[in-house]
Motif scaffolding. Structure first.
Motif, mmCIF file in Angstrom:
data_model
loop_
_atom_site.group_PDB
_atom_site.id
_atom_site.type_symbol
_atom_site.label_atom_id
_atom_site.label_comp_id
_atom_site.label_asym_id
_atom_site.label_seq_id
_atom_site.Cartn_x
_atom_site.Cartn_y
_atom_site.Cartn_z
ATOM 1 N N ASP A 139 -35.517 -6.981 65.620
ATOM 2 C CA ASP A 139 -36.410 -8.140 65.547
ATOM 3 C C ASP A 139 -37.004 -8.434 66.914
ATOM 4 O OD1 ASP A 139 -35.994 -8.554 62.866
ATOM 5 O OD2 ASP A 139 -34.360 -9.988 63.162
ATOM 6 N N ARG A 140 -38.215 -8.956 66.898
ATOM 7 C CA ARG A 140 -38.871 -9.406 68.117
ATOM 8 C C ARG A 140 -39.274 -10.870 67.946
ATOM 9 N NH1 ARG A 140 -36.605 -5.736 69.895
ATOM 10 N NH2 ARG A 140 -37.438 -3.852 70.860
ATOM 11 N N PRO A 141 -39.277 -11.651 69.031
ATOM 12 C CA PRO A 141 -39.697 -13.045 68.903
ATOM 13 C C PRO A 141 -41.137 -13.144 68.407
ATOM 14 C CG PRO A 141 -38.681 -12.629 71.051
ATOM 15 C CD PRO A 141 -38.889 -11.300 70.407
ATOM 16 N N VAL A 142 -41.385 -14.113 67.528
ATOM 17 C CA VAL A 142 -42.734 -14.375 67.039
ATOM 18 C C VAL A 142 -43.265 -15.591 67.799
ATOM 19 C CG1 VAL A 142 -44.164 -14.919 65.033
ATOM 20 C CG2 VAL A 142 -42.139 -13.452 64.775
ATOM 21 N N VAL A 143 -44.409 -15.412 68.429
ATOM 22 C CA VAL A 143 -44.943 -16.427 69.332
ATOM 23 C C VAL A 143 -46.280 -16.941 68.824
ATOM 24 C CG1 VAL A 143 -45.564 -16.948 71.723
ATOM 25 C CG2 VAL A 143 -43.860 -15.182 71.226
ATOM 26 N N GLY A 144 -46.356 -18.237 68.589
ATOM 27 C CA GLY A 144 -47.635 -18.867 68.288
ATOM 28 C C GLY A 144 -48.331 -19.218 69.598
ATOM 29 N N VAL A 145 -49.571 -18.803 69.740
ATOM 30 C CA VAL A 145 -50.315 -19.032 70.989
ATOM 31 C C VAL A 145 -51.455 -19.995 70.701
ATOM 32 C CG1 VAL A 145 -51.541 -17.947 72.899
ATOM 33 C CG2 VAL A 145 -49.728 -16.691 71.703
ATOM 34 N N VAL A 146 -51.426 -21.150 71.359
ATOM 35 C CA VAL A 146 -52.432 -22.196 71.131
ATOM 36 C C VAL A 146 -53.040 -22.556 72.480
ATOM 37 C CG1 VAL A 146 -52.908 -24.440 70.102
ATOM 38 C CG2 VAL A 146 -50.977 -23.079 69.262
ATOM 39 N N LEU A 147 -54.234 -22.035 72.765
ATOM 40 C CA LEU A 147 -54.897 -22.259 74.051
ATOM 41 C C LEU A 147 -56.279 -22.883 73.843
ATOM 42 C CD1 LEU A 147 -54.067 -18.850 75.793
ATOM 43 C CD2 LEU A 147 -52.861 -21.027 76.061
ATOM 44 N N VAL A 209 -43.749 -21.542 70.678
ATOM 45 C CA VAL A 209 -45.190 -21.747 70.818
ATOM 46 C C VAL A 209 -45.525 -21.797 72.298
ATOM 47 C CG1 VAL A 209 -47.093 -23.384 70.486
ATOM 48 C CG2 VAL A 209 -45.481 -22.943 68.618
ATOM 49 N N VAL A 210 -46.502 -21.014 72.705
ATOM 50 C CA VAL A 210 -47.012 -21.048 74.080
ATOM 51 C C VAL A 210 -48.370 -21.728 74.027
ATOM 52 C CG1 VAL A 210 -47.779 -19.682 76.051
ATOM 53 C CG2 VAL A 210 -45.748 -18.978 74.749
ATOM 54 N N THR A 211 -48.526 -22.812 74.770
ATOM 55 C CA THR A 211 -49.730 -23.613 74.604
ATOM 56 C C THR A 211 -50.111 -24.354 75.873
ATOM 57 O OG1 THR A 211 -50.736 -25.369 73.251
ATOM 58 C CG2 THR A 211 -48.390 -25.609 73.769
ATOM 59 N N ASP A 212 -51.407 -24.622 76.015
ATOM 60 C CA ASP A 212 -51.875 -25.520 77.073
ATOM 61 C C ASP A 212 -52.554 -26.746 76.459
ATOM 62 O OD1 ASP A 212 -54.271 -24.518 76.148
ATOM 63 O OD2 ASP A 212 -54.998 -23.818 78.103
ATOM 64 N N ARG A 213 -52.238 -27.008 75.193
ATOM 65 C CA ARG A 213 -52.823 -28.135 74.481
ATOM 66 C C ARG A 213 -51.758 -29.176 74.167
ATOM 67 N NH1 ARG A 213 -57.887 -26.554 70.824
ATOM 68 N NH2 ARG A 213 -58.219 -28.700 71.445
ATOM 69 N N LEU A 214 -52.135 -30.450 74.278
ATOM 70 C CA LEU A 214 -51.222 -31.533 73.951
ATOM 71 C C LEU A 214 -50.699 -31.390 72.525
ATOM 72 C CD1 LEU A 214 -51.687 -35.310 74.659
ATOM 73 C CD2 LEU A 214 -51.219 -34.552 72.347
ATOM 74 N N HIS A 215 -51.604 -31.217 71.566
ATOM 75 C CA HIS A 215 -51.163 -31.124 70.183
ATOM 76 C C HIS A 215 -50.496 -29.791 69.876
ATOM 77 C CE1 HIS A 215 -53.839 -34.678 68.949
ATOM 78 N NE2 HIS A 215 -52.571 -35.033 68.820
ATOM 79 N N GLY A 216 -50.776 -28.763 70.653
ATOM 80 C CA GLY A 216 -50.028 -27.531 70.480
ATOM 81 C C GLY A 216 -48.556 -27.778 70.741
ATOM 82 N N MET A 217 -48.261 -28.569 71.775
ATOM 83 C CA MET A 217 -46.877 -28.902 72.113
ATOM 84 C C MET A 217 -46.276 -29.873 71.102
ATOM 85 S SD MET A 217 -45.399 -30.697 75.597
ATOM 86 C CE MET A 217 -46.381 -32.186 75.298
ATOM 87 N N VAL A 218 -46.975 -30.972 70.819
ATOM 88 C CA VAL A 218 -46.419 -32.010 69.937
ATOM 89 C C VAL A 218 -46.181 -31.484 68.529
ATOM 90 C CG1 VAL A 218 -46.891 -34.240 68.848
ATOM 91 C CG2 VAL A 218 -47.386 -33.913 71.275
ATOM 92 N N LEU A 219 -47.136 -30.736 67.987
ATOM 93 C CA LEU A 219 -46.982 -30.243 66.619
ATOM 94 C C LEU A 219 -45.889 -29.178 66.527
ATOM 95 C CD1 LEU A 219 -50.687 -30.108 65.386
ATOM 96 C CD2 LEU A 219 -49.007 -31.952 65.187
ATOM 97 N N LYS A 238 -52.947 -34.994 80.321
ATOM 98 C CA LYS A 238 -52.316 -35.471 79.091
ATOM 99 C C LYS A 238 -51.157 -34.605 78.616
ATOM 100 C CE LYS A 238 -56.025 -33.421 76.249
ATOM 101 N NZ LYS A 238 -57.106 -33.743 75.284
ATOM 102 N N VAL A 239 -51.180 -33.301 78.916
ATOM 103 C CA VAL A 239 -50.051 -32.468 78.503
ATOM 104 C C VAL A 239 -48.790 -32.882 79.254
ATOM 105 C CG1 VAL A 239 -49.141 -30.121 78.384
ATOM 106 C CG2 VAL A 239 -51.555 -30.539 77.897
ATOM 107 N N THR A 240 -48.927 -33.096 80.558
ATOM 108 C CA THR A 240 -47.796 -33.543 81.365
ATOM 109 C C THR A 240 -47.313 -34.913 80.910
ATOM 110 O OG1 THR A 240 -48.542 -32.276 83.283
ATOM 111 C CG2 THR A 240 -47.067 -34.140 83.704
ATOM 112 N N ALA A 241 -48.250 -35.822 80.651
ATOM 113 C CA ALA A 241 -47.879 -37.168 80.216
ATOM 114 C C ALA A 241 -47.127 -37.114 78.886
ATOM 115 C CB ALA A 241 -49.125 -38.037 80.089
ATOM 116 N N GLN A 242 -47.586 -36.277 77.970
ATOM 117 C CA GLN A 242 -46.942 -36.212 76.659
ATOM 118 C C GLN A 242 -45.578 -35.543 76.736
ATOM 119 O OE1 GLN A 242 -46.504 -37.386 72.945
ATOM 120 N NE2 GLN A 242 -48.216 -37.911 74.283
ATOM 121 N N ALA A 243 -45.440 -34.532 77.593
ATOM 122 C CA ALA A 243 -44.128 -33.907 77.780
ATOM 123 C C ALA A 243 -43.137 -34.938 78.308
ATOM 124 C CB ALA A 243 -44.242 -32.728 78.744
#
Length: 306
Positions: A139-147, A209-219, A238-243
């Protein structure tokens, strides 16, 4: 040993061998099945790869005909001038096609083989594709990429393009299954999710999930999936603030994005981050904490209301 008769070497080829060919997952798995059989039979072989797919491997131009006694063509359809050229170049070899499709039995690409072990041909009972019985893979990790490449409202503090280049170059070198995702919904484009539930179902099924989006992280966190978040704005936005609001530690500032930092949080996300993400998912679902909606009712009261 002097006088010992050597078994002829086998050259394994396929559509993955041609400079302008392509390597599909099915073709390569079919190759693995054939390699497994040859290894267990004690037969020496080489694989010829397309230089565009594996630049450092053996290519047809570096596989002289006199080195081989057998040429095996693995998987795919038997047609066209590229296969015909193999027959001419390796004319002295015993040529066998295995796991292939025969569209026209009279085609030179087909008749040039001494034997064709087809998976499907007119008038013949089909056999299972070679990929079905290829050796099992880990198996390999499955990565969702949201940029995102937008957010021009941040002006000179934007580092979106540089962050995307750094992140995707790093991901390209990772042994993982990458799935590009988009938070934008669209009811017309079949490639995009039309509802939040559809996107959440995808996020629930990936490992990280690898993301640079606020909602990519939150969702991702809402789905219980760890997010490796990068803030693409210098100084943090906003990404830093939401983290910070979520208490999520896997955050890389634009100023520090690089392989070492990404690698550190990748390892954490795939270990301790799994538990942390599920804990946040449960916290969100329980209604713990406060957000703007909790304060909205008060803000909507008429002036002077108690």
């Amino acid at each position: 040993m002097h006088g010992e008769r050597r078994t002829p070497r086998v050259l394994l080829t396929g559509w993955f061998s041609f400079p302008d060919g392509e390597a599909t997952a099915g073709d390569v798995l079919a190759l693995h099945r054939v390699e497994d059989v040859l290894r267990r039979s004690g037969l020496a072989y080489d694989v010829a790869w397309s230089p565009g797919f594996r630049p450092g491997a053996l290519h047809l131009q570096d596989a002289p005909a006199e080195r081989y006694g057998w040429l095996v063509f693995v998987c795919g359809p038997l047609h066209g001038p590229q296969i015909e050229a193999l027959h001419r170049r390796y004319a002295h070899c015993v040529r066998i096609a295995v796991g292939t499709s025969v569209i026209d039995p009279a085609a030179p690409a087909v008749t040039g083989f001494h034997r064709v072990l087809a998976r499907d041909a007119a008038g013949a009972e089909p056999s299972r594709d070679l990929a079905a019985r290829a050796p099992a893979l880990p198996d390999r990790p499955v990565v969702g990429v949201v940029l995102t490449h937008g957010q021009h409202e941040y002006g000179g503090a934007r580092r979106h393009e540089a962050v995307a280049r750094e992140v995707t170059a790093w991901l390209h070198g990772k042994d993982c299954a990458r799935l590009e995702l988009e938070t934008r919904l669209d009811v017309h484009d079949w490639r995009l999710c039309a509802t939040p539930a559809q996107l959440e179902s995808l996020l629930d099924r990936v490992d990280v999930v690898v993301t640079d989006r606020l909602h990519g992280m939150v969702l991702a966190l809402r789905a219980g999936t760890p997010a490796l978040a990068v803030d693409p704005v210098v100084g943090g936005a906003k990404v830093t603030a939401q983290a910070r609001a979520c208490g999520w530690p896997a955050l890389v500032p634009a100023e520090r994005v690089g392989a070492a930092e990404l690698e550190r949080w990748w390892g954490w996300c795939l270990s301790s981050g799994r538990v942390a993400a599920r804990r946040l998912r449960d916290e969100f679902a329980s209604g713990a904490g406060e957000d703007g909606a909790d304060r909205l009712a008060g803000a909507l009261r008429p002036p002077g209301a108690g």
